[in-house]
Design a protein around this motif. Structure first.
Motif, PDB file in Angstrom:
ATOM      1  N   GLY A   1       1.097  28.282  20.379  1.00 42.24           N
ATOM      2  CA  GLY A   1       0.176  27.459  19.614  1.00 42.24           C
ATOM      3  C   GLY A   1      -0.852  26.821  20.531  1.00 42.24           C
ATOM      4  O   GLY A   1      -0.541  26.440  21.664  1.00 42.24           O
ATOM      5  N   LEU A   2      -2.088  26.716  20.056  1.00 37.82           N
ATOM      6  CA  LEU A   2      -3.166  26.175  20.875  1.00 37.82           C
ATOM      7  C   LEU A   2      -4.171  25.491  19.963  1.00 37.82           C
ATOM      8  O   LEU A   2      -4.532  26.020  18.899  1.00 37.82           O
ATOM      9  N   ALA A   3      -4.631  24.292  20.359  1.00 39.27           N
ATOM     10  CA  ALA A   3      -5.625  23.553  19.580  1.00 39.27           C
ATOM     11  C   ALA A   3      -6.672  22.975  20.518  1.00 39.27           C
ATOM     12  O   ALA A   3      -6.348  22.478  21.599  1.00 39.27           O
ATOM     13  N   SER A   4      -7.935  23.041  20.107  1.00 38.19           N
ATOM     14  CA  SER A   4      -9.025  22.465  20.883  1.00 38.19           C
ATOM     15  C   SER A   4     -10.082  21.938  19.928  1.00 38.19           C
ATOM     16  O   SER A   4     -10.175  22.360  18.772  1.00 38.19           O
ATOM     17  N   TYR A   5     -10.881  20.998  20.442  1.00 37.12           N
ATOM     18  CA  TYR A   5     -11.977  20.451  19.642  1.00 37.12           C
ATOM     19  C   TYR A   5     -13.208  20.339  20.531  1.00 37.12           C
ATOM     20  O   TYR A   5     -13.166  19.673  21.573  1.00 37.12           O
ATOM     21  N   THR A   6     -14.278  21.000  20.132  1.00 38.17           N
ATOM     22  CA  THR A   6     -15.514  21.003  20.897  1.00 38.17           C
ATOM     23  C   THR A   6     -16.441  19.923  20.358  1.00 38.17           C
ATOM     24  O   THR A   6     -16.855  19.977  19.198  1.00 38.17           O
ATOM     25  N   LEU A   7     -16.751  18.946  21.212  1.00 37.00           N
ATOM     26  CA  LEU A   7     -17.561  17.803  20.818  1.00 37.00           C
ATOM     27  C   LEU A   7     -18.887  17.846  21.567  1.00 37.00           C
ATOM     28  O   LEU A   7     -18.935  17.600  22.772  1.00 37.00           O
ATOM     29  N   PRO A   8     -19.987  18.170  20.884  1.00 35.02           N
ATOM     30  CA  PRO A   8     -21.287  18.227  21.561  1.00 35.02           C
ATOM     31  C   PRO A   8     -21.693  16.851  22.077  1.00 35.02           C
ATOM     32  O   PRO A   8     -21.428  15.820  21.444  1.00 35.02           O
ATOM     33  N   LEU A   9     -22.349  16.830  23.230  1.00 37.26           N
ATOM     34  CA  LEU A   9     -22.903  15.607  23.780  1.00 37.26           C
ATOM     35  C   LEU A   9     -24.376  15.509  23.421  1.00 37.26           C
ATOM     36  O   LEU A   9     -24.981  16.452  22.924  1.00 37.26           O
ATOM     37  N   GLY A  10     -24.974  14.350  23.690  1.00 40.58           N
ATOM     38  CA  GLY A  10     -26.372  14.160  23.325  1.00 40.58           C
ATOM     39  C   GLY A  10     -27.310  15.065  24.078  1.00 40.58           C
ATOM     40  O   GLY A  10     -28.331  15.501  23.562  1.00 40.58           O
ATOM     41  N   THR A  11     -26.953  15.417  25.325  1.00 44.85           N
ATOM     42  CA  THR A  11     -27.808  16.285  26.129  1.00 44.85           C
ATOM     43  C   THR A  11     -27.709  17.723  25.648  1.00 44.85           C
ATOM     44  O   THR A  11     -26.626  18.208  25.342  1.00 44.85           O
ATOM     45  N   GLU A  12     -28.823  18.395  25.575  1.00 46.25           N
ATOM     46  CA  GLU A  12     -28.871  19.764  25.061  1.00 46.25           C
ATOM     47  C   GLU A  12     -27.909  20.706  25.781  1.00 46.25           C
ATOM     48  O   GLU A  12     -27.938  20.839  27.001  1.00 46.25           O
ATOM     49  N   GLY A  13     -27.024  21.354  25.013  1.00 46.25           N
ATOM     50  CA  GLY A  13     -26.152  22.383  25.562  1.00 46.25           C
ATOM     51  C   GLY A  13     -24.835  21.906  26.117  1.00 46.25           C
ATOM     52  O   GLY A  13     -23.948  22.714  26.364  1.00 46.25           O
ATOM     53  N   TRP A  14     -24.654  20.603  26.340  1.00 41.94           N
ATOM     54  CA  TRP A  14     -23.420  20.094  26.943  1.00 41.94           C
ATOM     55  C   TRP A  14     -22.407  19.716  25.871  1.00 41.94           C
ATOM     56  O   TRP A  14     -22.765  19.297  24.779  1.00 41.94           O
ATOM     57  N   ALA A  15     -21.125  19.871  26.201  1.00 44.09           N
ATOM     58  CA  ALA A  15     -20.056  19.496  25.273  1.00 44.09           C
ATOM     59  C   ALA A  15     -18.792  19.216  26.077  1.00 44.09           C
ATOM     60  O   ALA A  15     -18.635  19.689  27.201  1.00 44.09           O
ATOM     61  N   VAL A  16     -17.902  18.422  25.481  1.00 45.22           N
ATOM     62  CA  VAL A  16     -16.566  18.223  26.034  1.00 45.22           C
ATOM     63  C   VAL A  16     -15.559  18.820  25.052  1.00 45.22           C
ATOM     64  O   VAL A  16     -15.809  18.889  23.851  1.00 45.22           O
ATOM     65  N   GLN A  17     -14.425  19.236  25.578  1.00 46.42           N
ATOM     66  CA  GLN A  17     -13.459  19.974  24.760  1.00 46.42           C
ATOM     67  C   GLN A  17     -12.032  19.598  25.159  1.00 46.42           C
ATOM     68  O   GLN A  17     -11.476  20.173  26.091  1.00 46.42           O
TER      69      GLN A  17
END
Length: 340
Positions: free
Chosen positions: A262-278
């Motif tokens: 089992g695997l879970a992730s959530y991609t959260l875009p940041l305000g800067t274009e193209g960047w995200a945390v996961q």
């Protein structure tokens, strides 16, 4: 493979102008990375098209079972070329960090509507969704102990020389059926190669956010089947959330087994274009159920920093009891990765 809007937008912004390591950005996913290849679209002029691609992973880790001795490695340094004509595609890639230099080398022939495809050469057998997923798309650094135990130790699936047919019907819940015959594994003691294996995978997408599938792998398929495994998998992609699960059972030389992933992730875009945390979390369980009873497990958690489709930094911790370990232990890893 279920990309979020942040990735699509970032990719479009980079394709025309950005150069990485002195080379042009690779616009499409190669076949071996889970993409649809480099075939020309209806608007493009027909003719031969050749595109380079590559990726590099650099990792530092510290394992409790080795007294937290730091380990520096380049687990992957992949380079390759993808070529295409109107109905024919070919791909060849090598990993400069691996003992087996050649990774993929195959040709794919398709009909005009790409509903029927035929593969020939060396490529991944259609077994185990975790194994088929691109390492770049996986939010964790490793495929995990289940994929390693079945593929590396018992030679179920992985990259093989083979011949495979594929049927894709988009109007029928995006049904895809892939099946083929593959070269058997080589005995490490005698050097003799076993007879041919067989693999089959079926997947459908009944809803835009849900994909379900099943796969099987048979070793020495035409001489009584020595080892076999059957897997069922599901993937839910809802906005930035992605949850995958897989159940596997079958018989190995050590006896019957079952496993869960089992695997879970959530991609959260940041305000800067193209960047995200996961942020990411996952768990695995493997059990041998025959006379030789044993179990292994792994829990992993961490977070990734992503930039478009071309860079990621991963910080992860794993607590695992792997096959062969005397006791469970922690491992902490940091990985930087880039691709073109």
């Amino acid at each position: 493979m279920g990309e979020g809007r942040w990735a699509d937008k970032g990719r479009r912004g980079l394709l025309a102008t950005v150069f990485l390591l002195g080379m042009p950005v690779f616009a499409e996913e190669p076949l071996s990375e889970g993409g649809e290849g480099t075939s020309a679209t209806a608007e493009e002029k027909p003719g031969l098209r050749v595109v380079p691609f590559g990726r590099v992973y650099a990792r530092v880790s510290a394992d409790e079972r080795e007294q937290y001795t730091r380990s520096l490695s380049i687990p992957s340094a992949r380079v390759g070329l993808a070529a295409s004509l109107s109905h024919v595609e070919a791909e060849v890639s090598a990993d400069l960090s691996s003992k087996s230099l050649l990774k993929d080398a195959f040709v794919r022939v398709a009909d005009g509507k790409k509903r029927l495809r035929l593969y020939g050469g060396q490529f991944k057998a259609p077994f185990l969704a975790r194994e088929l997923e691109s390492s770049w798309r996986l939010p964790v650094m490793r495929r995990g102990l289940v994929a390693d135990y079945l593929g590396d130790t018992h030679k179920l699936g992985g990259r093989r020389l083979g011949l495979m047919g594929e049927v894709s019907l988009k109007q029928a819940w995006k049904l895809k059926v892939s099946g083929g015959v593959f070269q058997g594994a080589k005995d490490e003691d005698t050097g003799v190669r076993a007879s041919e294996d067989a693999a089959l995978r079926v997947s459908v997408r009944p809803f835009k956010v849900l994909t379900v599938g099943a796969s099987t792998y048979l070793t020495q398929a035409f001489q009584g089947v020595r080892n076999h495994a059957v897997a069922a998998d599901a993937a839910l992609r809802l906005g930035g959330l992605e949850v995958t699960g897989e159940y596997v059972n079958g018989r190995l030389s050590a006896g019957p087994f079952d496993a869960q992933l089992g695997l879970a992730s959530y991609t959260l875009p940041l305000g800067t274009e193209g960047w995200a945390v996961q942020p990411v979390a996952g768990a695995e369980m493997l059990r041998l159920l025959g006379p030789l009873k044993a179990r292994g497990y792994a829990f992993v958690g961490g977070f990734n920093v992503l930039y478009s489709e071309h860079f990621k930094a991963q910080l992860q911790a794993e607590h695992a009891l792997r096959p062969g370990d005397e006791a469970p232990g922690f491992e902490y890893s940091l990985q930087l990765a880039t691709r073109f």
